[in-house]
Design an enzyme around this catalytic site. Structure first.
Site, PDB file in Angstrom:
ATOM      1  N   GLY A  12       0.626  -1.279  -0.047  1.00 26.30           N
ATOM      2  CA  GLY A  12       0.055   0.053  -0.067  1.00 26.30           C
ATOM      3  C   GLY A  12       0.712   1.191  -0.039  1.00 26.30           C
ATOM      4  CG  ASN A  14       2.003   3.087  -5.665  1.00 25.66           C
ATOM      5  OD1 ASN A  14       2.246   4.200  -6.140  1.00 25.66           O
ATOM      6  ND2 ASN A  14       2.642   1.861  -5.788  1.00 25.66           N
ATOM      7  NE  ARG A  65      -9.736 -14.548 -12.922  1.00 29.83           N
ATOM      8  CZ  ARG A  65      -8.819 -14.255 -12.150  1.00 29.83           C
ATOM      9  NH1 ARG A  65      -8.529 -13.572 -11.398  1.00 29.83           N
ATOM     10  NH2 ARG A  65      -7.597 -15.111 -12.295  1.00 29.83           N
ATOM     11  CG  MET A  90      -0.807  -7.935  -6.726  1.00 29.30           C
ATOM     12  SD  MET A  90       0.056  -6.939  -7.852  1.00 29.30           S
ATOM     13  CE  MET A  90       1.163  -8.283  -8.555  1.00 29.30           C
ATOM     14  NE  ARG A  91      -7.569 -12.471  -7.322  1.00 31.06           N
ATOM     15  CZ  ARG A  91      -7.382 -13.820  -7.601  1.00 31.06           C
ATOM     16  NH1 ARG A  91      -6.138 -14.288  -7.030  1.00 31.06           N
ATOM     17  NH2 ARG A  91      -8.202 -14.526  -7.914  1.00 31.06           N
ATOM     18  CG  ASN A 107      -3.141  -1.290 -12.828  1.00 30.90           C
ATOM     19  OD1 ASN A 107      -3.054  -1.432 -11.919  1.00 30.90           O
ATOM     20  ND2 ASN A 107      -2.244  -1.831 -14.021  1.00 30.90           N
ATOM     21  CG  HIS A 109       2.392  -2.802 -14.988  1.00 34.90           C
ATOM     22  ND1 HIS A 109       2.114  -4.145 -14.471  1.00 34.90           N
ATOM     23  CD2 HIS A 109       3.648  -3.089 -15.813  1.00 34.90           C
ATOM     24  CE1 HIS A 109       2.852  -4.993 -15.012  1.00 34.90           C
ATOM     25  NE2 HIS A 109       3.796  -4.752 -15.888  1.00 34.90           N
ATOM     26  CD  GLU A 174       5.230   1.692  -8.820  1.00 38.09           C
ATOM     27  OE1 GLU A 174       4.948   0.523  -9.647  1.00 38.09           O
ATOM     28  OE2 GLU A 174       4.942   1.506  -7.727  1.00 38.09           O
TER      29      GLU A 174
HETATM   30  C1  GAR Z   1       3.651  -1.482  -7.259  1.00 38.48           C
HETATM   31  O1  GAR Z   1       5.109  -1.583  -7.522  1.00 38.48           O
HETATM   32  C2  GAR Z   1       2.772  -1.601  -8.590  1.00 38.48           C
HETATM   33  O2  GAR Z   1       3.443  -0.863  -9.654  1.00 38.48           O
HETATM   34  C3  GAR Z   1       2.752  -3.232  -8.619  1.00 38.48           C
HETATM   35  O3  GAR Z   1       2.704  -3.545  -7.358  1.00 38.48           O
HETATM   36  C4  GAR Z   1       3.277  -2.505  -6.366  1.00 38.48           C
HETATM   37  C5  GAR Z   1       2.440  -2.625  -5.174  1.00 38.48           C
HETATM   38  O4  GAR Z   1       3.146  -1.633  -4.360  1.00 38.48           O
HETATM   39  N1  GAR Z   1       1.462  -3.578  -9.411  1.00 38.48           N
HETATM   40  C6  GAR Z   1       1.487  -4.659 -10.359  1.00 38.48           C
HETATM   41  O5  GAR Z   1       2.607  -5.196 -10.286  1.00 38.48           O
HETATM   42  C7  GAR Z   1       0.296  -4.548 -11.088  1.00 38.48           C
HETATM   43  N2  GAR Z   1       0.394  -5.875 -11.867  1.00 38.48           N
HETATM   44  P1  GAR Z   1       2.418  -1.075  -3.142  1.00 38.48           P
HETATM   45  O6  GAR Z   1       1.375  -1.964  -2.250  1.00 38.48           O
HETATM   46  O7  GAR Z   1       3.494  -0.683  -2.138  1.00 38.48           O
HETATM   47  O8  GAR Z   1       1.723   0.414  -3.743  1.00 38.48           O
END
Ligand code: GAR
Length: 190
Positions: A12, A14, A65, A90-91, A107, A109, A174
């Site tokens: 979390g 982000n 889903r 991640m779903r 989103n 990535h 990010e």
């Molecule tokens: C982030 O780096 C995001 O870009 C990635 O998961 C991480 C979550 O970090 N997302 C993916 O890989 C989506 N396929 P966080 O929980 O610290 O925000």
């Protein structure tokens, strides 16, 4: 203010970056709710610290889903969410969510899309030998890690990088571009 719903599966950071950008006056928004799918996701602790409602929707409790996404949509509506932010979600999502929030799902990535889609994007980049990778914020379409790109940031791969050191360098970017991209998406939607 934009009424955000944030979806997260793990740490979390982000989510935290968006909350901080709002507090600092860099993003005119409020986080209505955090939806998380793993009971031990640290994102839920962060939400509690910010006094933001957090709702656990565990995908393991649903038979498809689509059924899972229907519950997500209902929760987002219940909290009057206008923009959906997938911040480490991640779903895979289905048309049930996409159609309920057309062009209003964002989103983040950890690669320069269209390279390295899917999970383990940082590991994929490292294994491929690229010298520059980064992160992408994009509008979500039905096809995974596709949809119009809002913002990207480039990050160098350095000698001796591990997935952890490279991911940490990507996450700095990010946290910077996600709040900016949310503002940009809202502006473009006017
Ligand atoms: C982030 O780096 C995001 O870009 C990635 O998961 C991480 C979550 O970090 N997302 C993916 O890989 C989506 N396929 P966080 O929980 O610290 O925000």
């Amino acid at each position: 203010p934009l009424q955000l719903g944030i979806m997260a599966s793990g740490n979390g950071s982000n989510f935290e970056a968006v909350a901080q950008a709002i507090k600092d006056g860099q993003l005119n928004a409020q986080i209505q709710v955090l939806i998380y799918n793993n009971p031990d996701a640290y994102a839920a602790v962060r939400a509690s610290n910010w006094n933001i409602p957090a709702v656990l929707l565990n995908h393991r409790d649903y038979s498809s889903r689509q059924e899972f996404d229907r519950q997500i949509v209902q929760t987002l509506r219940q909290y009057n969410v206008d923009w959906v932010i997938m911040a480490g979600w991640m779903r895979l999502v289905t048309e049930v969510l996409i159609d309920a929030f057309t062009n209003k799902i964002i989103n983040i990535h950890p690669s320069l899309l269209p390279s390295f889609k899917g999970s383990r994007a940082v590991e994929q980049a490292l294994a491929s030998g690229v010298k520059i990778t980064g992160c992408t914020v994009h509008l979500v379409s039905l096809e995974m890690d596709s949809g119009p790109i809002l913002m990207q940031a480039a990050v160098p791969v350095l000698q001796g990088d591990t997935p952890e050191t490279l991911h940490a360098r990507i996450q700095v970017q990010e946290h910077r571009i996600l709040p900016q991209a949310i503002a940009l998406a809202a502006k473009q939607a006017l």
